[in-house]
Design an enzyme around this catalytic site. Structure first.
Site, short mmCIF file in Angstrom:
data_model
loop_
_atom_site.label_atom_id
_atom_site.label_comp_id
_atom_site.label_asym_id
_atom_site.label_seq_id
_atom_site.Cartn_x
_atom_site.Cartn_y
_atom_site.Cartn_z
N ASN A 26 -2.61 1.90 -4.59
CA ASN A 26 -2.78 1.78 -6.03
C ASN A 26 -3.15 3.16 -6.57
O ASN A 26 -3.28 4.11 -5.79
CB ASN A 26 -3.84 0.72 -6.39
CG ASN A 26 -5.18 1.03 -5.75
OD1 ASN A 26 -5.48 2.19 -5.45
ND2 ASN A 26 -5.98 0.02 -5.52
N ASP A 215 -0.66 -10.47 -7.28
CA ASP A 215 -1.72 -9.45 -7.29
C ASP A 215 -1.35 -8.30 -8.24
O ASP A 215 -2.21 -7.74 -8.91
CB ASP A 215 -1.95 -8.93 -5.87
CG ASP A 215 -3.06 -7.92 -5.82
OD1 ASP A 215 -4.22 -8.30 -6.09
OD2 ASP A 215 -2.79 -6.73 -5.55
#
Ligand code: COA
Length: 342
Positions: A26, A215
């Site tokens: 991320n 997610d």
């Protein structure tokens, strides 16, 4: 019927070890929660499918039916080695419980730590007929108590999943010019066309692929709300009631339901649209709650902006979210207390 190959205690398996790469990350440089969920599901699918094919008769592929509540205990960083190991811990007549552990290894020092421990339930579906559930070869337990404890977990999840079925009706509608920190402000959706690389041998989506998309959307909702780096802290139990076929369009939508001082709960829906064919159908395939935490630049949890509630429905959902939050917090505290007593 005898299942000689299955009369082993646990089918232990070190499934996978690989260096985590930048495309797993991320924007904060940690491995995406969704990537870890996908790795976990792949390990579970392999061990359960192997086990269910260890008898003569119909060949099968297992489908992910349920994932128990999963905590992300520690972030995994790019450059670390992710180790995934899986074992079968219980078999009912037609389902398999798999426990999967994920460890992160610092390859320079050799230090390892547990980042996730997940419990998943798989159901074997005949390779010739995806609608036919076949019988699972039983495993043999080391101790009578292990079987008893497994049976209790099986009975509990059976009860729990009945309750989640009626949550599945609502849809998320777009909001024009939403105010900051309202539910409408951060709610988000993505659309994905299910391709062959998303699917099992049956041509239906892998549970791990769906969880990764879920997610991703939950992370977008969290980031839009608090405008900081965010991480997945946990995922509540997910039930996969309906399959999603290759060629379907899936719309994954998320909305914030609850904020505590330093966490955000996001409800995610997965809707499948069969699009192609003579009998198009639009249905809710899965829904789940994800909890996210906002992080400072030095990766410390930050207070989050409180959700601004505008409708009675939002207030009701917030109270329900608060109930779940208090319940899991109490459980965590009890677990921490019992660990200090040991
Ligand atoms: N969690 C755990 N076990 C489940 C379950 C769930 N959500 N749903 C069904 N099961 C188990 C049942 O307990 C039963 O085992 P048992 O007889 O030993 O108790 C077995 O599955 C078959 O149950 P049954 O009621 O006959 O099947 P079903 O019609 O509910 O079908 C699935 C079960 C899993 C095949 C079906 O719900 C399905 O196809 N779900 C989608 C699976 C999938 O595509 N996963 C990836 C999604 S992205």
């Amino acid at each position: 019927m005898k299942h000689p190959a299955a009369i082993r205690r646990f089918l232990g398996l070190i499934f996978h070890a690989r260096i985590m790469r930048p495309d797993d990350a991320n924007i904060a440089g940690n491995v995406h929660g969704g990537t870890i969920l996908k790795m976990i599901e792949e390990a579970g699918a392999i061990i359960s499918t192997r086990h269910c094919n260890s008898q003569s008769g119909d060949k099968c592929v297992t489908a992910l039916a349920r994932v128990e509540r999963t905590d992300f205990l520690s972030p995994m960083s790019i450059g670390e080695v992710g180790h995934v190991s899986a074992e079968i811990t219980y078999t009912s007549k037609r389902s398999v419980e798999v426990q999967v552990d994920v460890m992160a290894e610092n390859i320079l020092t050799g230090a390892k730590r547990l980042t996730n421990r997940a419990t998943l339930w798989y159901v074997p579906l005949s390779l010739n007929n995806v609608d036919k559930v076949i019988e699972v070869p039983p495993i043999q337990y080391g101790k009578k108590e292990q079987e008893e404890e497994g049976r209790k977990r099986y009975e509990n999840q059976k009860l729990e999943r009945l309750e989640t079925r009626h949550r599945n009706g609502e849809i998320i509608r777009p909001v024009i010019n939403p105010e900051p920190y309202t539910v409408g402000y951060s709610q988000s959706s993505l659309i994905h066309l299910v391709g062959p690389s998303d699917c099992t041998l049956h041509g239906y989506v892998h549970g791990g692929v769906t969880m990764k998309l879920m997610d991703e959307v939950a992370g977008i909702v969290a980031a839009r709300h608090c405008k900081t780096n965010i991480v997945t802290a946990s995922v509540d139990a997910i039930n996969f009631h309906r399959k999603i076929r290759k060629g379907c369009l899936v719309t994954v939508s998320g909305r914030m339901t609850f904020t505590s001082n330093k966490s955000m709960e996001i409800e995610v829906f997965v809707d499948a649209d069969t699009v192609i064919g003579d009998n198009p159908e639009l249905y809710r395939a899965v829904s789940a709650f994800f909890t996210y935490v906002s992080l400072s630049k030095d990766a410390k949890p930050l207070p989050v902006p409180q959700l601004v509630l505008e409708t009675e429905e939002e207030k009701k959902r917030f109270e329900e979210g608060k109930g779940r939050y208090l319940q899991t917090k109490a459980k965590r505290q009890m677990q921490a207390h019992s660990l200090t007593q040991q």
